[in-house]
Design a protein around this motif. Structure first.
Motif, PDB file in Angstrom:
ATOM      1  N   LEU A 142     -37.065 -69.366-132.351  1.00 60.99           N
ATOM      2  CA  LEU A 142     -36.091 -68.125-132.717  1.00 60.99           C
ATOM      3  C   LEU A 142     -35.122 -68.609-133.135  1.00 60.99           C
ATOM      4  O   LEU A 142     -34.196 -67.744-133.422  1.00 60.99           O
ATOM      5  CB  LEU A 142     -36.177 -67.194-131.642  1.00 60.99           C
ATOM      6  N   ILE A 143     -34.790 -69.708-133.809  1.00 58.11           N
ATOM      7  CA  ILE A 143     -33.487 -70.348-134.091  1.00 58.11           C
ATOM      8  C   ILE A 143     -33.047 -69.538-135.427  1.00 58.11           C
ATOM      9  O   ILE A 143     -31.782 -69.013-135.565  1.00 58.11           O
ATOM     10  CB  ILE A 143     -33.549 -71.809-134.694  1.00 58.11           C
TER      11      ILE A 143
ATOM     12  N   PHE B 124     -24.119 -71.660-112.500  1.00 58.56           N
ATOM     13  CA  PHE B 124     -25.197 -71.179-113.102  1.00 58.56           C
ATOM     14  C   PHE B 124     -25.460 -71.255-114.233  1.00 58.56           C
ATOM     15  O   PHE B 124     -24.486 -71.295-115.416  1.00 58.56           O
ATOM     16  CB  PHE B 124     -24.989 -69.325-112.858  1.00 58.56           C
ATOM     17  N   VAL B 125     -26.818 -71.725-114.698  1.00 63.10           N
ATOM     18  CA  VAL B 125     -27.171 -72.272-115.942  1.00 63.10           C
ATOM     19  C   VAL B 125     -27.937 -71.200-116.876  1.00 63.10           C
ATOM     20  O   VAL B 125     -28.204 -69.829-116.146  1.00 63.10           O
ATOM     21  CB  VAL B 125     -28.195 -73.493-115.913  1.00 63.10           C
ATOM     22  N   GLY B 126     -27.904 -71.452-118.008  1.00 62.43           N
ATOM     23  CA  GLY B 126     -28.365 -70.468-119.173  1.00 62.43           C
ATOM     24  C   GLY B 126     -29.657 -70.481-119.411  1.00 62.43           C
ATOM     25  O   GLY B 126     -30.278 -69.448-119.544  1.00 62.43           O
ATOM     26  N   HIS B 127     -30.557 -71.578-118.990  1.00 62.07           N
ATOM     27  CA  HIS B 127     -31.793 -71.594-119.194  1.00 62.07           C
ATOM     28  C   HIS B 127     -32.553 -72.644-118.198  1.00 62.07           C
ATOM     29  O   HIS B 127     -31.873 -73.356-117.362  1.00 62.07           O
ATOM     30  CB  HIS B 127     -32.146 -72.424-120.600  1.00 62.07           C
ATOM     31  N   ASP B 128     -33.891 -72.421-118.090  1.00 65.43           N
ATOM     32  CA  ASP B 128     -34.497 -73.204-117.096  1.00 65.43           C
ATOM     33  C   ASP B 128     -36.033 -73.397-117.672  1.00 65.43           C
ATOM     34  O   ASP B 128     -36.627 -72.550-118.125  1.00 65.43           O
ATOM     35  CB  ASP B 128     -34.643 -73.062-115.653  1.00 65.43           C
TER      36      ASP B 128
ATOM     37  N   SER C  25     -38.072 -66.555-123.285  1.00 70.45           N
ATOM     38  CA  SER C  25     -37.203 -67.395-124.082  1.00 70.45           C
ATOM     39  C   SER C  25     -36.532 -68.281-122.893  1.00 70.45           C
ATOM     40  O   SER C  25     -35.694 -69.025-123.257  1.00 70.45           O
ATOM     41  CB  SER C  25     -35.973 -66.625-124.591  1.00 70.45           C
ATOM     42  N   ASN C  26     -37.011 -68.273-121.616  1.00 69.80           N
ATOM     43  CA  ASN C  26     -36.391 -69.235-120.679  1.00 69.80           C
ATOM     44  C   ASN C  26     -35.207 -69.129-120.390  1.00 69.80           C
ATOM     45  O   ASN C  26     -34.439 -69.828-119.909  1.00 69.80           O
ATOM     46  CB  ASN C  26     -36.816 -70.521-120.797  1.00 69.80           C
TER      47      ASN C  26
ATOM     48  N   HIS D 209     -32.640 -67.034-128.724  1.00 69.72           N
ATOM     49  CA  HIS D 209     -32.784 -65.625-128.238  1.00 69.72           C
ATOM     50  C   HIS D 209     -31.930 -64.959-129.027  1.00 69.72           C
ATOM     51  O   HIS D 209     -30.741 -65.385-129.138  1.00 69.72           O
ATOM     52  CB  HIS D 209     -32.824 -65.354-126.858  1.00 69.72           C
ATOM     53  N   LEU D 210     -32.126 -63.569-129.093  1.00 72.72           N
ATOM     54  CA  LEU D 210     -31.296 -62.630-129.703  1.00 72.72           C
ATOM     55  C   LEU D 210     -30.082 -61.869-128.759  1.00 72.72           C
ATOM     56  O   LEU D 210     -31.230 -61.613-127.642  1.00 72.72           O
ATOM     57  CB  LEU D 210     -31.983 -61.580-130.468  1.00 72.72           C
ATOM     58  N   SER D 211     -29.189 -61.547-128.791  1.00 67.25           N
ATOM     59  CA  SER D 211     -28.291 -61.157-127.922  1.00 67.25           C
ATOM     60  C   SER D 211     -28.692 -59.362-128.067  1.00 67.25           C
ATOM     61  O   SER D 211     -28.534 -59.023-129.051  1.00 67.25           O
ATOM     62  CB  SER D 211     -26.886 -61.476-128.072  1.00 67.25           C
TER      63      SER D 211
END
Length: 292
Positions: A260-261, A206-210, A13-14, A75-77
């Motif tokens: 995965l939305i 700090f980012v959530g995705h890359d 999910s990056n 992504h799912l938590s």
């Protein structure tokens, strides 16, 4: 002194999840955990979450918070699963109620679906403070910034000298978050980013995705406010609000929906819990036709 931060990259999910630890003790928070999900088969897996749990247990950490930067669409938590194993309170922005109202309609949720955010242990608003052991945010005298635009409920968590921005900003060579989901706004995103950029230049971001920008071979997730100001390809060159909104809206018009939305939104607006099972104990995800 800043917190000790350990990053966990989920390539499917990056997504980058973080364990943020009090350097003076064992207390920690987990930010943006991932529950593995194969949409084609409808099967869940806990390998990503188990890596976080193993790290916590091996280092004898005390999980006090399970923080969500927003309701993720990609992504799912895994927050409820991690909470069951190692504890912690699940927190998100108070505007989760807007997200629940919007997507409660899109997914045709019944009246039994609570739209008041009560699925979460804590609903944060801007200016709230929280503790991780002895750590307490001292930047702008607050630990929580409301940074909408990507979604109405997006938060930036400031912990010592570190800011966890979720999807609001990416690495400087990749830019900023999309704003075309229901409730998103490129104008609001621009204002939120300006708020983040008022933090000291040395503040770690700090980012959530890359997604590895063109020309970069390695994944990355840590930058600074100063680097974002100087180098961010969407906002770091002095772009006006009007220029940014035009760029962002035109780019968003070319993007497809995240893979995965559909399951992510239904699960994450419930704090990572699955929809209620039917009379046979089976759980189902709804797929709205021509709604997203």
């Amino acid at each position: 002194m800043g917190p000790d931060i350990t990053a966990f990259f989920d390539e499917a999910s990056n997504t980058i999840s973080y364990v943020v630890r009090d350097p003076n003790g064992s207390a920690c928070a987990i930010i943006d955990s991932v529950l593995d999900f194969d949409f084609a088969s409808g099967r869940t897996d806990r390998q990503s979450a188990d890596k976080l749990i193993k790290f916590v247990q091996e280092n004898k950490l005390d999980v006090q918070w399970l923080l969500e930067s927003h309701v993720h669409a990609d992504h799912l938590s895994a927050a409820p699963y991690i909470q069951e194993k190692v504890g912690g309170k699940i927190g998100i922005g108070s505007r989760i109620t807007d997200v629940q109202e919007t997507f409660g309609k899109i997914f045709n949720e019944g009246t039994e679906f609570q739209r008041d955010g009560s699925q979460f242990d804590k609903l944060f608003v801007e200016g709230d403070t929280f503790h991780i052991g002895q750590m307490r945010g001292d930047v702008l005298h607050t630990d929580v910034l409301h940074t909408p635009g990507h979604t109405p409920a997006c938060l930036t968590y400031i912990i010592g000298d570190a800011a966890f921005v979720g999807d609001t900003l990416f690495m400087p060579d990749f830019g900023t978050a999309r704003c075309d989901f229901p409730g998103g706004s490129s104008e609001k995103l621009f204002s939120s980013i300006q708020k983040i950029l008022t933090l000291p230049d040395a503040t770690r971001i700090f980012v959530g995705h890359d997604y590895k920008a063109p020309g970069r071979e390695e994944y990355a997730w840590e930058t600074t406010v100063g680097e974002q100001k100087a180098k961010n390809v969407h906002i770091g060159t002095g772009n006006s609000k009007e220029d940014f909104v035009k760029l962002r809206d035109e780019r968003d018009a070319t993007l497809g929906m995240p893979r995965l939305i559909v399951p992510s939104l239904q699960v994450n607006m419930r704090a990572g819990n699955m929809p209620e099972p039917d009379s046979e104990g089976d759980v189902f995800i709804k797929v709205p036709i021509n709604k997203l």
